[in-house]
Design an enzyme around this catalytic site. Structure first.
Site, PDB file in Angstrom:
ATOM      1  N   ARG A  26       0.823  -1.218   0.000  1.00 15.32           N
ATOM      2  CA  ARG A  26       0.000   0.000   0.000  1.00 15.32           C
ATOM      3  C   ARG A  26       0.855   1.265   0.000  1.00 15.32           C
ATOM      4  O   ARG A  26       0.465   2.279   0.599  1.00 15.32           O
ATOM      5  CB  ARG A  26      -0.954   0.026   1.207  1.00 15.32           C
ATOM      6  CG  ARG A  26      -2.005  -1.060   1.195  1.00 15.32           C
ATOM      7  CD  ARG A  26      -3.094  -0.738   0.178  1.00 15.32           C
ATOM      8  NE  ARG A  26      -4.133  -1.748   0.206  1.00 15.32           N
ATOM      9  CZ  ARG A  26      -5.297  -1.593   0.799  1.00 15.32           C
ATOM     10  NH1 ARG A  26      -5.604  -0.476   1.411  1.00 15.32           N
ATOM     11  NH2 ARG A  26      -6.177  -2.564   0.772  1.00 15.32           N
ATOM     12  N   ARG A  30      -3.076   6.812   1.074  1.00 13.27           N
ATOM     13  CA  ARG A  30      -3.542   7.983   1.810  1.00 13.27           C
ATOM     14  C   ARG A  30      -2.588   8.553   2.843  1.00 13.27           C
ATOM     15  O   ARG A  30      -2.810   9.650   3.332  1.00 13.27           O
ATOM     16  CB  ARG A  30      -4.878   7.651   2.486  1.00 13.27           C
ATOM     17  CG  ARG A  30      -6.014   7.591   1.482  1.00 13.27           C
ATOM     18  CD  ARG A  30      -7.292   7.164   2.141  1.00 13.27           C
ATOM     19  NE  ARG A  30      -7.157   5.795   2.647  1.00 13.27           N
ATOM     20  CZ  ARG A  30      -8.115   5.155   3.278  1.00 13.27           C
ATOM     21  NH1 ARG A  30      -9.250   5.746   3.531  1.00 13.27           N
ATOM     22  NH2 ARG A  30      -7.927   3.910   3.666  1.00 13.27           N
ATOM     23  N   ARG A  39      -6.308  13.156  -4.882  1.00  8.76           N
ATOM     24  CA  ARG A  39      -7.635  12.561  -4.701  1.00  8.76           C
ATOM     25  C   ARG A  39      -8.733  13.587  -4.398  1.00  8.76           C
ATOM     26  O   ARG A  39      -9.910  13.264  -4.431  1.00  8.76           O
ATOM     27  CB  ARG A  39      -7.579  11.495  -3.602  1.00  8.76           C
ATOM     28  CG  ARG A  39      -7.041  10.133  -4.052  1.00  8.76           C
ATOM     29  CD  ARG A  39      -8.021   9.406  -4.954  1.00  8.76           C
ATOM     30  NE  ARG A  39      -9.368   9.519  -4.436  1.00  8.76           N
ATOM     31  CZ  ARG A  39      -9.842   8.811  -3.418  1.00  8.76           C
ATOM     32  NH1 ARG A  39      -9.101   7.910  -2.823  1.00  8.76           N
ATOM     33  NH2 ARG A  39     -11.078   8.985  -2.994  1.00  8.76           N
ATOM     34  N   ASP A  75      -6.815  -1.930  -7.487  1.00 13.17           N
ATOM     35  CA  ASP A  75      -7.378  -2.649  -6.342  1.00 13.17           C
ATOM     36  C   ASP A  75      -7.623  -4.097  -6.747  1.00 13.17           C
ATOM     37  O   ASP A  75      -7.812  -4.397  -7.928  1.00 13.17           O
ATOM     38  CB  ASP A  75      -8.684  -2.006  -5.873  1.00 13.17           C
ATOM     39  CG  ASP A  75      -9.039  -2.467  -4.466  1.00 13.17           C
ATOM     40  OD1 ASP A  75      -8.536  -1.863  -3.505  1.00 13.17           O
ATOM     41  OD2 ASP A  75      -9.789  -3.448  -4.336  1.00 13.17           O
ATOM     42  N   TYR A 150     -15.124 -11.280  -0.606  1.00 14.70           N
ATOM     43  CA  TYR A 150     -15.821 -10.015  -0.870  1.00 14.70           C
ATOM     44  C   TYR A 150     -17.066 -10.231  -1.728  1.00 14.70           C
ATOM     45  O   TYR A 150     -18.101  -9.608  -1.509  1.00 14.70           O
ATOM     46  CB  TYR A 150     -14.889  -9.015  -1.557  1.00 14.70           C
ATOM     47  CG  TYR A 150     -13.907  -8.373  -0.613  1.00 14.70           C
ATOM     48  CD1 TYR A 150     -14.320  -7.428   0.326  1.00 14.70           C
ATOM     49  CD2 TYR A 150     -12.558  -8.698  -0.651  1.00 14.70           C
ATOM     50  CE1 TYR A 150     -13.426  -6.842   1.198  1.00 14.70           C
ATOM     51  CE2 TYR A 150     -11.652  -8.114   0.217  1.00 14.70           C
ATOM     52  CZ  TYR A 150     -12.084  -7.189   1.136  1.00 14.70           C
ATOM     53  OH  TYR A 150     -11.196  -6.612   2.004  1.00 14.70           O
TER      54      TYR A 150
END
Ligand code: CP3
Length: 353
Positions: A26, A30, A39, A75, A150
């Site tokens: 990652r 963020r 973003r 993703d 998921y």
């Protein structure tokens, strides 16, 4: 003339490196102010589907830190849209119509990567053309069971009970679903390799929900077929990361990957003791260690390097994704520490590059 393989590729294949390569799960995300700034103007889905933007975000951590690899900003759920699954991000993935019946499982379409995920392939081409030739480009896919979690549950969950219920209650439909996911992700990885990815990785974030028997029964065969299908088409180092996989280690070693990613709960020396000295490992600093004072962080980094030195190869990484509240300066310190320490302990016989 073909390019020289990067340090990451060589270490993944069990060759001696001049130091321990490092990248961070990652790493594009963020915790970086430049990511948050970008973003503000574009939502997550649009960012992943616009090759220039995805490429820009992929390169952000590379411009800031001397990392050995870029990992494509995307993703694990991204390719599922082209298989007929509508997905939103808020911020984690939400499947609009969870797959809860054998009929819904049969309705899933096989992925045609060129047609369905051309924007991912274009982003890879841009990154590879802008990335220095001594840095590797990593492409990834979700492992079949993690995608299954998921798809069936519909969103993130602590225990993915719906998904585990489906696995036990509808084993034939579940096997069919896992097979489609495995075959599609194999094609997706092959296409990504052809678009310029140097290293391939499967993220099995929820594998640790299964005990070794269920993992061997439901998951290992499809994983083995997935990796074998990729290897039939392209020759790239392959990393398999089973999060929470401490009890699955011996089974995970049978997946057929070159490198096993290890979470932070298991010291790397214990992994080597269980799998033997030919294992090549990736990991496994606790992401929370980045919140420790510098001296403690340095000691934790050195401990991971020391633990990993008994393996046939070690790729430094965190034991799971970096947390979004991490201080970017701590990451700079981490990357420098790994480079300096592992350079000074590298065997003098290692070829210079
Ligand atoms: O590693 C990288 O820098 C590449 C980018 C990447 C993302 N997701 C971007 C992302 C990768 C490799 C992933 C994989 C992924 N996605 C996994 C496997 C790895 C793991 O953490 O176990 C999983 C389980 C997902 C599913 C997912 N996507 C979750 C749970 C979330 C929300 C939680 C979070 O970390 O934000 C996402 C959204 C997501 N994927 C974001 C990013 C940068 C945050 C979206 C935002 O910026 O608002």
């Amino acid at each position: 003339m073909p390019e020289q393989p990067t340090l990451l590729e060589r270490v993944c294949r069990g060759e001696r490196g001049e130091r321990v390569p490092i990248w961070i799960m990652r790493q594009a995300g963020r915790y970086l102010p430049e990511y948050r700034e970008l973003r503000r103007h574009v939502d997550f889905l649009t960012a992943t589907k616009t090759p220039e933007v995805a490429a820009r975000i992929t390169l952000q951590p590379i411009e800031r830190y001397p990392l050995d690899a870029a990992i494509l900003f995307s993703d694990i759920m991204t390719p599922l849209e082209a298989m007929g699954v509508a997905i939103d991000f808020s911020p984690g993935p939400v499947v609009r119509e969870p797959v809860r019946t054998p009929a819904a499982a049969r309705a899933l379409r096989d992925l045609d990567p060129e047609e369905g995920t051309g924007y991912v392939l274009d982003a890879l081409r841009i990154v590879r053309s802008e990335l220095a030739s001594d840095r590797a480009l990593i492409a990834f896919a979700g492992a079949p069971f993690t995608l299954f979690c998921y798809l069936v549950e519909g969103a993130g969950s602590k225990d993915f009970m719906e998904a585990r219920r489906f696995l036990q209650a509808e084993p034939t439909a579940a096997a069919h679903l896992l097979d489609i996911l495995g075959a599609s992700m194999a094609r997706y990885l092959v296409a990504q390799a052809s678009a310029g990815a140097d290293v391939l990785m499967l993220f099995d974030s929820w594998a640790g929900l299964l005990g070794p028997d269920a993992y061997r029964r439901f998951v290992l065969p499809v994983l083995r077929r997935t990796v074998a299908a990729v290897r039939e088409e392209v020759d790239r180092p392959f990393i398999y990361f089973a999060n929470g996989g401490a009890t699955l280690l011996e089974a995970a070693a049978e997946v057929g990957a070159d490198v096993l990613g290890i979470d932070w709960t298991l010291p790397l020396s214990r992994v080597v003791a269980r799998l033997g000295p030919t294992a090549v490992l990736q990991g496994n600093l606790d992401p929370a260690a980045l919140f420790a004072p510098r001296d403690d962080l340095a000691a934790a980094v050195d401990a991971v390097l020391d633990e990993g030195s008994g393996a046939a190869g070690h790729v430094f990484n965190l034991g799971h994704g970096i947390h979004r509240t991490t201080d970017p300066d701590q990451v700079a310190f981490l990357v420098d520490r790994v480079r300096e320490r592992s350079e000074s302990i590298a065997p003098s016989s290692a070829p210079a590059r």
